[in-house]
Design an enzyme around this catalytic site. Structure first.
Site, PDB file in Angstrom:
ATOM      1  N   CYS A  82      -9.217  -1.730   2.513  1.00 17.33           N
ATOM      2  CA  CYS A  82      -8.315  -1.684   3.674  1.00 17.33           C
ATOM      3  C   CYS A  82      -7.775  -0.271   3.894  1.00 17.33           C
ATOM      4  O   CYS A  82      -7.226   0.022   4.951  1.00 17.33           O
ATOM      5  CB  CYS A  82      -7.160  -2.657   3.515  1.00 17.33           C
ATOM      6  SG  CYS A  82      -6.074  -2.272   2.131  1.00 17.33           S
TER       7      CYS A  82
ATOM      8  N   ASP B  34      -5.260   1.102   2.389  1.00 12.62           N
ATOM      9  CA  ASP B  34      -3.828   1.208   2.145  1.00 12.62           C
ATOM     10  C   ASP B  34      -3.552   1.937   0.835  1.00 12.62           C
ATOM     11  O   ASP B  34      -4.332   1.839  -0.115  1.00 12.62           O
ATOM     12  CB  ASP B  34      -3.188  -0.184   2.113  1.00 12.62           C
ATOM     13  CG  ASP B  34      -3.203  -0.826   3.492  1.00 12.62           C
ATOM     14  OD1 ASP B  34      -3.480  -0.101   4.461  1.00 12.62           O
ATOM     15  OD2 ASP B  34      -2.942  -2.024   3.585  1.00 12.62           O
TER      16      ASP B  34
ATOM     17  N   CYS C 277       0.003  -2.387   4.656  1.00 10.62           N
ATOM     18  CA  CYS C 277       0.362  -3.573   5.416  1.00 10.62           C
ATOM     19  C   CYS C 277       1.719  -4.116   4.965  1.00 10.62           C
ATOM     20  O   CYS C 277       2.264  -3.706   3.945  1.00 10.62           O
ATOM     21  CB  CYS C 277      -0.708  -4.641   5.218  1.00 10.62           C
ATOM     22  SG  CYS C 277      -0.671  -5.357   3.569  1.00 10.62           S
TER      23      CYS C 277
ATOM     24  N   CYS D 259      -2.975  -7.336  -1.894  1.00  5.91           N
ATOM     25  CA  CYS D 259      -1.921  -6.360  -1.595  1.00  5.91           C
ATOM     26  C   CYS D 259      -0.933  -6.285  -2.757  1.00  5.91           C
ATOM     27  O   CYS D 259      -0.410  -5.212  -3.072  1.00  5.91           O
ATOM     28  CB  CYS D 259      -1.200  -6.733  -0.313  1.00  5.91           C
ATOM     29  SG  CYS D 259      -2.309  -7.223   1.026  1.00  5.91           S
TER      30      CYS D 259
HETATM   31 FE1  FES Z   1      -4.361  -3.461   2.387  1.00  3.76          FE
HETATM   32 FE2  FES Z   1      -2.526  -5.302   2.317  1.00  3.76          FE
HETATM   33  S1  FES Z   1      -4.188  -5.207   3.672  1.00  3.76           S
HETATM   34  S2  FES Z   1      -2.778  -3.651   0.981  1.00  3.76           S
END
Ligand code: FES
Length: 144
Positions: A35, A37, A61, A105
């Site tokens: 993702c 992140d 997120c 996450c």
């Molecule tokens: Fe990437 Fe939540 S979608 S950490």
């Protein structure tokens, strides 16, 4: 039933311990390659190996923000050894659950803390068992 628990919404809207510790004893940063992140954790650890302060920055997120916020609350004031035991499951439970596709996450929070503790150990020449620190990138890939 709502997708997100009240606790998740609360920690997402009012995240605790956001920020930077300039003279941190240990800093950990992990990213989820899928993702994209990123989560960064700062630890201030005293001579008794107690976590006196913890702050986080998360570029990610809402679930990642809520997870890091909750994780910092769970390890604040705790011995380093206890912080190392913190699992993403414990973080998720403390948040009253996350949707299944958002569980990874909370893994980011667990790994960012481990990475910060490892950095603290390295900075201070403290020996540790490498088994306590699996490669975060590899772990994150296994989630998908
Ligand atoms: Fe990437 Fe939540 S979608 S950490």
């Amino acid at each position: 039933m709502a997708l997100y628990s009240e606790k998740v919404m609360d920690h997402f809207r009012n995240p605790r311990n956001v920020g930077v510790i300039e003279d941190a004893s240990g800093v950990g940063e992990v990213g989820n390659p899928v993702c994209g992140d990123i989560m960064k954790i700062y630890l201030k650890i005293n001579d008794e190996q107690i976590i006196e302060d913890v702050k986080f920055e998360t570029f990610g997120c809402g679930s990642a923000i809520a997870s890091s916020s909750m994780a910092t609350e769970l390890i604040m004031g705790k011995p380093v050894s206890e912080a190392l035991q913190l699992t993403n499951k414990a973080v998720t439970e403390a948040l009253d659950g996350l949707p299944a596709h958002k569980l990874h996450c909370s893994v980011l929070a667990e790994e960012a803390i481990k990475s910060a503790v490892k950095n603290y150990y390295d900075n201070n020449g403290i020996e540790y068992d490498p088994k306590d620190f699996p490669d975060p990138e590899v772990e994150a890939c296994h989630m998908h």
